[in-house]
Design a protein around this motif. Structure first.
Motif, PDB file in Angstrom:
ATOM      1  N   GLN A  26     -17.725  -1.515  14.671  1.00  0.00           N
ATOM      2  CA  GLN A  26     -19.075  -1.925  14.829  1.00  0.00           C
ATOM      3  C   GLN A  26     -19.996  -1.496  13.966  1.00  0.00           C
ATOM      4  OE1 GLN A  26     -20.108  -1.512  19.212  1.00  0.00           O
ATOM      5  NE2 GLN A  26     -20.357  -3.875  19.039  1.00  0.00           N
ATOM      6  N   THR A  27     -21.004  -2.455  13.091  1.00  0.00           N
ATOM      7  CA  THR A  27     -21.941  -1.524  12.168  1.00  0.00           C
ATOM      8  C   THR A  27     -23.145  -1.247  12.895  1.00  0.00           C
ATOM      9  OG1 THR A  27     -23.085  -3.722  11.802  1.00  0.00           O
ATOM     10  CG2 THR A  27     -20.949  -3.498  10.462  1.00  0.00           C
ATOM     11  N   PRO A  28     -24.055  -0.511  12.374  1.00  0.00           N
ATOM     12  CA  PRO A  28     -25.477  -0.095  12.939  1.00  0.00           C
ATOM     13  C   PRO A  28     -26.286  -1.405  13.367  1.00  0.00           C
ATOM     14  CG  PRO A  28     -25.013   1.320  11.117  1.00  0.00           C
ATOM     15  CD  PRO A  28     -23.889   0.270  11.114  1.00  0.00           C
ATOM     16  N   ALA A  29     -26.054  -2.590  12.474  1.00  0.00           N
ATOM     17  CA  ALA A  29     -26.742  -3.903  12.913  1.00  0.00           C
ATOM     18  C   ALA A  29     -26.052  -4.437  14.228  1.00  0.00           C
ATOM     19  CB  ALA A  29     -26.504  -4.869  11.657  1.00  0.00           C
ATOM     20  N   ASP A  30     -24.909  -4.225  14.536  1.00  0.00           N
ATOM     21  CA  ASP A  30     -24.143  -4.775  15.644  1.00  0.00           C
ATOM     22  C   ASP A  30     -24.775  -3.963  16.691  1.00  0.00           C
ATOM     23  OD1 ASP A  30     -22.590  -6.814  14.213  1.00  0.00           O
ATOM     24  OD2 ASP A  30     -21.039  -5.237  14.048  1.00  0.00           O
ATOM     25  N   VAL A  31     -24.587  -2.546  16.921  1.00  0.00           N
ATOM     26  CA  VAL A  31     -25.093  -1.635  17.746  1.00  0.00           C
ATOM     27  C   VAL A  31     -26.420  -1.655  18.344  1.00  0.00           C
ATOM     28  CG1 VAL A  31     -25.146   0.740  18.495  1.00  0.00           C
ATOM     29  CG2 VAL A  31     -23.138  -0.084  17.149  1.00  0.00           C
TER      30      VAL A  31
ATOM     31  N   PRO B 291     -25.802   7.804  28.678  1.00  0.00           N
ATOM     32  CA  PRO B 291     -25.977   9.263  28.176  1.00  0.00           C
ATOM     33  C   PRO B 291     -24.509   9.993  28.086  1.00  0.00           C
ATOM     34  CG  PRO B 291     -27.451   9.193  30.164  1.00  0.00           C
ATOM     35  CD  PRO B 291     -26.602   7.674  29.910  1.00  0.00           C
ATOM     36  N   PRO B 292     -24.386  10.769  27.333  1.00  0.00           N
ATOM     37  CA  PRO B 292     -23.261  11.547  27.417  1.00  0.00           C
ATOM     38  C   PRO B 292     -23.494  12.557  28.838  1.00  0.00           C
ATOM     39  CG  PRO B 292     -24.487  12.514  25.604  1.00  0.00           C
ATOM     40  CD  PRO B 292     -25.165  11.269  26.189  1.00  0.00           C
TER      41      PRO B 292
ATOM     42  N   ALA C  99     -32.045  10.416  17.393  1.00  0.00           N
ATOM     43  CA  ALA C  99     -31.590  11.262  16.333  1.00  0.00           C
ATOM     44  C   ALA C  99     -30.909  10.363  15.262  1.00  0.00           C
ATOM     45  CB  ALA C  99     -30.609  12.299  16.838  1.00  0.00           C
ATOM     46  N   ALA C 100     -30.316   9.196  15.537  1.00  0.00           N
ATOM     47  CA  ALA C 100     -29.748   8.268  14.552  1.00  0.00           C
ATOM     48  C   ALA C 100     -30.898   7.677  13.392  1.00  0.00           C
ATOM     49  CB  ALA C 100     -29.053   7.330  15.179  1.00  0.00           C
TER      50      ALA C 100
ATOM     51  N   GLY D  97     -22.193   9.877  18.930  1.00  0.00           N
ATOM     52  CA  GLY D  97     -21.318   8.379  18.975  1.00  0.00           C
ATOM     53  C   GLY D  97     -22.117   7.334  18.331  1.00  0.00           C
ATOM     54  N   LEU D  98     -23.255   7.466  18.107  1.00  0.00           N
ATOM     55  CA  LEU D  98     -24.135   6.249  17.679  1.00  0.00           C
ATOM     56  C   LEU D  98     -24.355   6.178  16.279  1.00  0.00           C
ATOM     57  CD1 LEU D  98     -26.678   5.817  20.378  1.00  0.00           C
ATOM     58  CD2 LEU D  98     -24.891   4.450  19.939  1.00  0.00           C
ATOM     59  N   PRO D  99     -24.155   4.956  15.751  1.00  0.00           N
ATOM     60  CA  PRO D  99     -24.319   5.168  13.962  1.00  0.00           C
ATOM     61  C   PRO D  99     -25.457   5.544  13.673  1.00  0.00           C
ATOM     62  CG  PRO D  99     -24.244   2.762  15.105  1.00  0.00           C
ATOM     63  CD  PRO D  99     -23.827   3.612  16.030  1.00  0.00           C
TER      64      PRO D  99
END
Length: 430
Positions: free
Chosen positions: A47-52, A65-66, A124-125, A177-179
């Protein structure tokens, strides 16, 4: 003699056949599959950032959340950051930088873990990100520390101190875990880039009048005062802030995002009332107009910066900035005196109880004043518990509504005992 010759020939033929069977097959293509082989599947496309960060039906899809903290010293710092987010105005590491009764979790629900506007999941991303307000590229620490000057009405902490690093570590952990999707336009969580602010609210705010202020006052009494008080000063229980103040000296100042009605209205639509039905665009604007028209501390940037020898480098090209309630409304083309109306300061807020007892409808009263915490059908919400034992504990319910208990406010003076009895009987029959 003839038989002796035939026997060796027969043995020789058998040997040739056996050798042929044992010999390797001639070169050539070999079968690649058998009837028992399983079909292979193509690997999933990453998945790309645009997907996420894409919206689904107009809403972001935010992951949980973790649950596991990092190990060692990093884990300690993440846990410390979490403590500071929840107890910003009382923790020894941050309390001297806070000038009111707010904590970070006052705006970032559940310490930023809630899947709503203000979440830290993914924040943070977005960093480093450009900020139009500071006219520089801001780091995550910059963004966090600047909130102390505005929402906290305090002083800007020093970058790279234990408190500053810990809070950034906690926010970063919630984004694990997020782009990465750095924002070249505004320092906003990538899940909400297209939703902050709700642009449909801007024209509604710009044409607000005193009638919107009065309607906001009415809505505030119905939907907000039960937690934040009719005077906007929140609720204190056993010396602890249960619900934060939202105007006055102990609330956010006019330099905060929520000090601007369009931003406040956007935040309200995503977060308030907790567990209750979503506010309409007009309701959100009217409540924001009313709340932000109340007294809030003026903002002068220089008053919120430490001396250069203590502060170190301040990452901003904007060194002069002021705000006031009147100025924030003027930015929308509104006159604060016209919005408040003549004698607005002397106005008293209407009580939630109907004037005539014979017109009292317990179901309607519950919907307007109680569902915000306990759910539309008394099933329980994010604030209040389910009210399933009203029939068995009738008298206890009456006393709790009358006198309050814990974070539950008292309705004595707002409702008669007979009206409270009607509400409990209505609950018992559900």
């Amino acid at each position: 003699m003839k038989k002796l010759v035939v026997l060796p020939l027969l043995l020789l033929s058998l040997g040739i056949i056996a050798a042929a069977c044992a010999a390797p097959p001639p070169p050539g293509p070999t079968p690649t599959s058998t009837p028992m082989s399983k079909p292979t599947t193509a690997p999933a496309k990453p998945q790309t950032p645009a997907d996420v960060y894409a919206l689904k039906d107009g809403k972001p899809v935010i992951p949980d959340p973790p649950k596991e903290y990092p190990k060692g010293e990093l884990g300690r710092m993440v846990k410390l950051g979490e403590e500071l987010i929840y107890h910003t105005h009382t923790n020894p590491l941050t309390k001297d930088f806070v000038g009111n009764d707010l904590d970070c979790t006052s705006c970032h629900i559940d310490g930023g873990k809630a899947k709503t506007l203000g979440t830290f999941i993914g924040t943070a991303a977005a960093f480093p990100a450009y900020s139009k307000r500071e006219k520089t590229v801001q780091t995550l620490q910059d963004r966090i520390n600047n909130c102390f000057m505005r929402s906290m009405n305090g002083k800007r902490p020093i970058i790279d101190t234990e408190a500053s690093v810990a809070m950034a570590a906690y926010v970063t952990w919630l984004s694990e875990g997020l782009p990465i999707e750095m924002n070249p336009v505004k320092p906003v969580n990538p899940f909400y880039t297209k939703l902050w602010i709700n642009k449909k609210l801007v024209p509604l705010a710009k044409k607000a009048t005193h009638q919107n202020y009065l309607n906001g006052q009415k809505l505030y009494t119905q939907k907000c005062a039960v937690c934040h008080g009719k005077d906007g000063q929140g609720k204190v229980q056993d010396g602890k802030i249960v619900y934060p103040p939202i105007w006055g000296d102990r609330a956010y100042n006019t330099g905060a995002g929520l000090g601007h009605p369009t931003k406040m209205a956007t935040w309200l639509q995503f977060n308030m009332p907790p567990g209750g039905p979503k506010l309409t665009d007009q309701e959100a604007v009217d409540i924001a107009i009313y709340v932000d028209a109340q007294p809030h501390p003026d903002f002068n940037l220089q008053d919120h910066l430490l001396p250069p020898e203590k502060m170190g480098y301040y990452n901003s090209k904007v060194l002069k900035e002021t705000h006031s309630v009147a100025a924030n409304f003027k930015a929308l083309g509104l006159d604060i005196n016209e919005i408040r109306g003549s004698g607005a300061e002397e106005q008293t807020q209407p009580t939630a109880a109907p004037a005539k007892q014979e017109a009292f409808d317990p179901a309607e009263y519950f919907k307007a004043n109680c569902a915000v915490c306990h759910g539309a059908n008394a099933e329980g919400g994010s604030v209040g518990p389910a009210l399933t034992e009203a029939k068995e504990d009738h008298d206890e319910y009456v006393q709790t509504i009358l006198n309050g208990k814990g974070s539950m406010p008292a309705f004595k003076g707002k409702l008669t005992e007979k009206q409270i009895d009607q509400i409990v009987n209505w609950l018992a029959g559900k």
